[in-house]
Enzyme design. Structure first.
Site, mmCIF file in Angstrom:
data_model
loop_
_atom_site.group_PDB
_atom_site.id
_atom_site.type_symbol
_atom_site.label_atom_id
_atom_site.label_comp_id
_atom_site.label_asym_id
_atom_site.label_seq_id
_atom_site.Cartn_x
_atom_site.Cartn_y
_atom_site.Cartn_z
ATOM 1 N N ASP A 1 -7.351 -112.835 41.603
ATOM 2 C CA ASP A 1 -7.342 -114.186 42.170
ATOM 3 C C ASP A 1 -8.682 -114.311 43.194
ATOM 4 O OD1 ASP A 1 -7.106 -116.960 43.987
ATOM 5 O OD2 ASP A 1 -7.209 -117.450 42.113
ATOM 6 N N LYS B 1 -13.092 -115.690 42.683
ATOM 7 C CA LYS B 1 -13.432 -116.050 44.132
ATOM 8 C C LYS B 1 -14.526 -115.394 44.728
ATOM 9 C CE LYS B 1 -9.091 -119.354 45.058
ATOM 10 N NZ LYS B 1 -7.942 -118.960 45.466
HETATM 11 N N1 LIG Z 1 -2.463 -124.274 41.703
HETATM 12 C C1 LIG Z 1 -3.196 -123.918 42.255
HETATM 13 O O1 LIG Z 1 -3.251 -124.566 43.786
HETATM 14 C C2 LIG Z 1 -4.842 -124.283 41.864
HETATM 15 C C3 LIG Z 1 -5.300 -123.870 41.266
HETATM 16 N N2 LIG Z 1 -5.792 -123.641 40.224
HETATM 17 C C4 LIG Z 1 -6.715 -123.761 38.791
HETATM 18 O O2 LIG Z 1 -6.265 -124.527 38.299
HETATM 19 C C5 LIG Z 1 -5.722 -124.474 36.770
HETATM 20 C C6 LIG Z 1 -4.044 -124.981 36.581
HETATM 21 O O3 LIG Z 1 -3.515 -124.374 37.354
HETATM 22 P P1 LIG Z 1 -1.984 -125.087 37.905
HETATM 23 O O4 LIG Z 1 -2.218 -126.514 37.340
HETATM 24 O O5 LIG Z 1 -1.360 -124.526 39.134
HETATM 25 O O6 LIG Z 1 -1.847 -123.766 36.332
HETATM 26 P P2 LIG Z 1 0.036 -124.662 35.380
HETATM 27 O O7 LIG Z 1 0.235 -123.463 35.130
HETATM 28 O O8 LIG Z 1 0.516 -125.590 35.630
HETATM 29 O O9 LIG Z 1 -1.049 -126.125 34.036
HETATM 30 C C7 LIG Z 1 -1.970 -124.998 33.756
HETATM 31 C C8 LIG Z 1 -1.632 -126.328 31.990
HETATM 32 O O10 LIG Z 1 -2.955 -125.557 31.165
HETATM 33 C C9 LIG Z 1 -2.147 -125.649 29.561
HETATM 34 N N3 LIG Z 1 -3.609 -124.670 29.122
HETATM 35 C C10 LIG Z 1 -3.369 -123.866 28.455
HETATM 36 N N4 LIG Z 1 -3.972 -123.429 27.560
HETATM 37 C C11 LIG Z 1 -4.391 -124.385 27.665
HETATM 38 C C12 LIG Z 1 -5.093 -125.139 26.010
HETATM 39 N N5 LIG Z 1 -5.923 -124.159 25.336
HETATM 40 N N6 LIG Z 1 -5.210 -126.149 25.399
HETATM 41 C C13 LIG Z 1 -4.507 -126.827 26.458
HETATM 42 N N7 LIG Z 1 -3.674 -126.826 27.765
HETATM 43 C C14 LIG Z 1 -3.965 -125.988 27.663
HETATM 44 C C15 LIG Z 1 -1.021 -125.091 29.964
HETATM 45 O O11 LIG Z 1 -0.292 -125.467 28.708
HETATM 46 P P3 LIG Z 1 1.275 -124.737 28.851
HETATM 47 O O12 LIG Z 1 2.025 -124.941 30.026
HETATM 48 O O13 LIG Z 1 2.158 -125.226 27.356
HETATM 49 O O14 LIG Z 1 1.390 -123.202 28.409
HETATM 50 C C16 LIG Z 1 -0.602 -125.768 31.829
HETATM 51 O O15 LIG Z 1 0.375 -126.753 31.151
HETATM 52 C C17 LIG Z 1 -6.037 -122.643 36.858
HETATM 53 O O16 LIG Z 1 -7.180 -122.491 35.933
HETATM 54 C C18 LIG Z 1 -6.159 -122.683 37.751
HETATM 55 O O17 LIG Z 1 -6.904 -121.076 38.712
HETATM 56 C C19 LIG Z 1 -7.619 -123.734 40.823
HETATM 57 C C20 LIG Z 1 -7.338 -123.663 42.622
HETATM 58 C C21 LIG Z 1 -6.290 -124.050 42.881
HETATM 59 N N1 LIG Z 2 -3.203 -119.688 43.008
HETATM 60 C C1 LIG Z 2 -4.361 -120.570 43.709
HETATM 61 C C2 LIG Z 2 -4.472 -121.030 43.339
HETATM 62 C C3 LIG Z 2 -6.195 -121.734 43.962
HETATM 63 O O1 LIG Z 2 -7.503 -120.916 43.957
HETATM 64 C C4 LIG Z 2 -4.617 -119.331 45.338
HETATM 65 O O2 LIG Z 2 -3.281 -119.320 45.985
HETATM 66 O O3 LIG Z 2 -5.367 -119.848 45.978
#
Ligand SMILES: NC(=O)C1=CN([C@@H]2O[C@H](COP(=O)(O)OP(=O)(O)OC[C@H]3O[C@@H](n4cnc5c(N)ncnc54)[C@H](OP(=O)(O)O)[C@@H]3O)[C@@H](O)[C@H]2O)C=CC1
Ligand SMILES: N[C@@H](CC=O)C(=O)O
Ligand code: NA
Length: 366
Positions: free
Chosen positions: A224, A228
């Site tokens: 990760d 970045k």
């Molecule tokens: N959590 C954080 O603090 C941060 C997260 N991010 C980024 O944000 C993004 C989401 O993270 P987060 O919400 O924590 O992760 P989650 O796993 O909670 O959410 C990701 C969602 O995407 C869905 N998904 C995956 N593939 C598909 C597809 N082809 N079509 C539709 N839906 C899909 C998953 O569904 P299913 O569960 O059914 O697989 C899941 O619900 C990631 O890229 C992460 O790196 C960036 C910065 C901070």
């Molecule tokens: N998993 C990542 C989410 C934000 O980019 C982190 O811990 O920084």
């Protein structure tokens, strides 16, 4: 927003932790003043699309779960493309971590659909996809591509770097703590004392707080942070020959070999306690030298070195004394900020601060 200006159509792909929070923040804007119409939601099992009756705050989860329609991104692409016009903006928000979804960005951008995302895969992956995105977003009539939340969640990291580069400043080095997960883990685990909570227990809490990647191994193996650093390197030098992909970043993984290929995050967390002693030895050794452990990243422009790994710092260092929670701290060393770096610090992970970064990018379209 002038009342005559059509509202921006918004389609969301991915309704997990960040996606759900983003939808809630978007729909919390009073509809009377909101510049947006939420017209589509897509999970891995269901999709809804309705640009004549936008999705409302009270019903979105049931509307999606009760839909009979299966996800169909090619069909969604056609539906959204048909709505784009010189006076009608359309935005697709990718809140997944899917490489397959990221591969569609050039198609959407070329159709005039703006793409906004916290998904790091596209801008840190193959240079060919990165260049296709940049080309599509820069052509006349192309959509805009905005990805502030890919580095430091809602913190203004990418926008700050873009401003530094665009105004002619010369970046010398960028360093800091780029992972909210790893920041939380080591702020809690390595305080300077020789002992404390078990490593696996802290990792489990980080996941429960929503900081980790969908699979926590992507945090602990340094991937990760490497992603970045690649994203930032490409802002500095669009097609840096040194950075064909994040794989070229020197990365130190914290994952014991026996856990390197665990299929699911749940299994990974379940087996991590087997290695608590391994991490305890690391903590005690640092403590005996009056030091703490911190997972950091560096982009050294002069040497071309980009690396992510575990370092030791004296207990008096700002990385030991000034960080808490999921704090990121990013230090920009440039010609203008030569003697004292430009520093951005704050929560770098968590649903609310990430969704804020995504919504902040969407508001840039208005
Ligand atoms: N959590 C954080 O603090 C941060 C997260 N991010 C980024 O944000 C993004 C989401 O993270 P987060 O919400 O924590 O992760 P989650 O796993 O909670 O959410 C990701 C969602 O995407 C869905 N998904 C995956 N593939 C598909 C597809 N082809 N079509 C539709 N839906 C899909 C998953 O569904 P299913 O569960 O059914 O697989 C899941 O619900 C990631 O890229 C992460 O790196 C960036 C910065 C901070
Ligand atoms: N998993 C990542 C989410 C934000 O980019 C982190 O811990 O920084
Ligand atoms: Na950010």
């Amino acid at each position: 927003m002038a009342s005559s200006t059509p509202k921006i159509y918004v389609a969301v792909v991915g309704v997990g932790l960040v996606g759900s929070e983003f939808i809630n923040q978007l729909l919390a804007i009073p509809s009377s003043s909101s510049p947006f119409h939420l017209i589509s939601l897509t999970s891995t099992t269901r999709t809804v699309f309705n640009h004549t009756h936008p999705i409302s705050s009270s019903s979105w989860k049931s509307e999606l779960s009760n839909s009979a329609d299966r996800p169909d991104l090619p069909k969604l692409t056609q539906q959204l493309s048909a709505l784009v016009s010189p006076t009608q903006k359309v935005a697709l928000i990718d809140n997944t971590s899917s490489e397959d979804v990221a591969a569609l960005y050039p198609t959407w951008l070329n159709a005039g659909i703006s793409v906004i995302t916290p998904n790091k895969k596209a801008f840190s992956g193959d240079i060919s996809l990165y260049e296709a995105i940049v080309a599509a977003a820069s052509k006349t009539g192309g959509g805009r591509f905005l990805n502030e939340a890919t580095v430091g969640a809602g913190l203004p990291i990418i926008s700050t770097l873009k401003d530094l580069v665009a105004t002619g400043d010369k970046v010398v080095k960028i360093e800091g703590v780029f992972s909210g997960t790893m920041s939380y883990i080591f702020n809690e685990y390595s305080t300077g004392k020789p002992d404390g909570p078990a490593f696996s227990s802290v990792v489990k809490i980080a996941r429960e707080k929503g900081y980790t990647e969908p699979h926590p191994a992507d945090d602990l193996n340094g991937a990760d942070v490497a992603r970045k650093l690649t994203i930032l390197s490409r802002v500095i030098s669009a097609t840096s020959p040194r950075l064909q992909s994040f794989a070229s970043v020197e990365t130190t993984s914290l994952i014991p070999p026996a856990l390197e290929n665990i299929a699911t995050g749940d299994e990974f967390i379940a087996r991590l306690p087997e290695f608590d002693d391994h991490f305890q030895k690391m903590r005690a050794a640092a403590s005996s030298d009056g030091q703490v452990l911190r997972f950091v990243g560096v982009v050294d422009v002069a040497s071309g070195q980009v690396r992510a790994g575990l370092e030791r710092y004296p207990t008096t260092h700002p990385f030991a004394t000034s960080l808490g929670g999921s704090d990121n701290i990013i230090m920009f060393h440039t010609e203008r900020y030569g003697t004292r770096p430009l520093i951005v610090q704050g929560a770098g992970a968590g649903a609310a601060v990430t969704a804020m970064g995504v919504l902040g990018d969407l508001l840039k379209l208005t």
